[in-house]
Design a protein around this motif. Structure first.
Motif, PDB file in Angstrom:
ATOM      1  N   ASP A  84      -7.656   7.012  -3.164  1.00  0.00           N
ATOM      2  CA  ASP A  84      -8.379   5.738  -3.245  1.00  0.00           C
ATOM      3  C   ASP A  84      -7.626   4.630  -2.510  1.00  0.00           C
ATOM      4  O   ASP A  84      -8.229   3.827  -1.797  1.00  0.00           O
ATOM      5  CB  ASP A  84      -8.605   5.323  -4.699  1.00  0.00           C
ATOM      6  CG  ASP A  84      -9.673   6.143  -5.387  1.00  0.00           C
ATOM      7  OD1 ASP A  84     -10.456   6.834  -4.694  1.00  0.00           O
ATOM      8  OD2 ASP A  84      -9.729   6.097  -6.633  1.00  0.00           O
ATOM      9  N   THR A  85      -6.327   4.593  -2.702  1.00  0.00           N
ATOM     10  CA  THR A  85      -5.510   3.574  -2.034  1.00  0.00           C
ATOM     11  C   THR A  85      -5.554   3.756  -0.522  1.00  0.00           C
ATOM     12  O   THR A  85      -5.678   2.773   0.224  1.00  0.00           O
ATOM     13  CB  THR A  85      -4.057   3.622  -2.544  1.00  0.00           C
ATOM     14  OG1 THR A  85      -4.061   3.474  -3.967  1.00  0.00           O
ATOM     15  CG2 THR A  85      -3.224   2.511  -1.927  1.00  0.00           C
TER      16      THR A  85
ATOM     17  N   TYR B  90       0.831  -1.203   0.000  1.00  0.00           N
ATOM     18  CA  TYR B  90       0.000   0.000   0.000  1.00  0.00           C
ATOM     19  C   TYR B  90       0.866   1.253   0.000  1.00  0.00           C
ATOM     20  O   TYR B  90       0.625   2.192  -0.748  1.00  0.00           O
ATOM     21  CB  TYR B  90      -0.940   0.030   1.213  1.00  0.00           C
ATOM     22  CG  TYR B  90      -2.098  -0.921   1.106  1.00  0.00           C
ATOM     23  CD1 TYR B  90      -3.139  -0.676   0.225  1.00  0.00           C
ATOM     24  CD2 TYR B  90      -2.172  -2.047   1.911  1.00  0.00           C
ATOM     25  CE1 TYR B  90      -4.215  -1.535   0.138  1.00  0.00           C
ATOM     26  CE2 TYR B  90      -3.239  -2.915   1.831  1.00  0.00           C
ATOM     27  CZ  TYR B  90      -4.261  -2.666   0.938  1.00  0.00           C
ATOM     28  OH  TYR B  90      -5.330  -3.513   0.850  1.00  0.00           O
TER      29      TYR B  90
ATOM     30  N   GLN C 247      -8.785   2.347   0.584  1.00  0.00           N
ATOM     31  CA  GLN C 247      -8.773   0.885   0.547  1.00  0.00           C
ATOM     32  C   GLN C 247      -8.055   0.313   1.760  1.00  0.00           C
ATOM     33  O   GLN C 247      -8.468  -0.721   2.303  1.00  0.00           O
ATOM     34  CB  GLN C 247      -8.101   0.393  -0.733  1.00  0.00           C
ATOM     35  CG  GLN C 247      -8.918   0.636  -1.977  1.00  0.00           C
ATOM     36  CD  GLN C 247      -8.145   0.307  -3.246  1.00  0.00           C
ATOM     37  OE1 GLN C 247      -7.089  -0.339  -3.207  1.00  0.00           O
ATOM     38  NE2 GLN C 247      -8.664   0.750  -4.374  1.00  0.00           N
TER      39      GLN C 247
END
Length: 108
Positions: free
Chosen positions: A21-22, A3, A25
Motif C-alpha cells: 500500500d505504501t 516512505y 501511495q
C-alpha cells in the motif's frame, strides 16, 4: 525518506500488505521508489509467503521503474525459493547475470 522508513518498518513487522500500500501511495503522489523500497517490499512479501506478488513487482519494476539491483534480485529469489518456485528463482539468477550484476554469497 518517510516512505522508505515506513516500508522498511512494514517489512520488519511482516506486514506485506501495508508495504505494498505504501509503495502504491508513493506512486500516487509521484514519488519514485528506489531499489531500497522495492527490496523492502519484496522482503515483506517473502515473509508473508506472497511469491506471486513478488513476481509481479519484479515484472513491474523491470518495465517501469528501471533495472533491479542485487538487493532486489536477492529478495525476489529468496521469496521464490521459499515458495518452491525454483525455476523462477533460476530465471531471475540468469537475468541478474545478463545485466552484469555480480552475485554475492546471499544469492548462492
Amino acid at each position: 525518506f518517510s516512505y522508505s522508513a515506513t516500508i522498511t518498518a512494514c517489512e520488519r513487522v511482516q506486514r506485506w500488505a501495508w508495504a505494498l500500500d505504501t509503495l502504491g501511495q508513493m506512486k500516487l503522489v509521484s514519488v519514485m521508489p528506489d531499489a531500497h523500497c522495492y527490496s523492502a517490499v519484496l522482503s515483506a512479501c517473502e515473509k508473508g509467503f506472497q511469491s506471486t506478488r513478488t513476481l509481479l513487482l519484479m515484472e513491474q519494476m523491470g518495465k517501469k521503474e528501471g533495472q533491479p539491483n542485487l538487493f532486489v534480485y536477492t529478495a525476489a529469489m529468496s521469496a521464490c525459493a521459499q515458495n518452491s518456485l525454483w525455476e523462477r528463482a533460476f530465471s531471475m539468477f540468469d537475468r541478474l547475470q545478463q545485466q552484469c550484476v555480480e552475485p554475492n554469497a546471499a544469492v548462492y
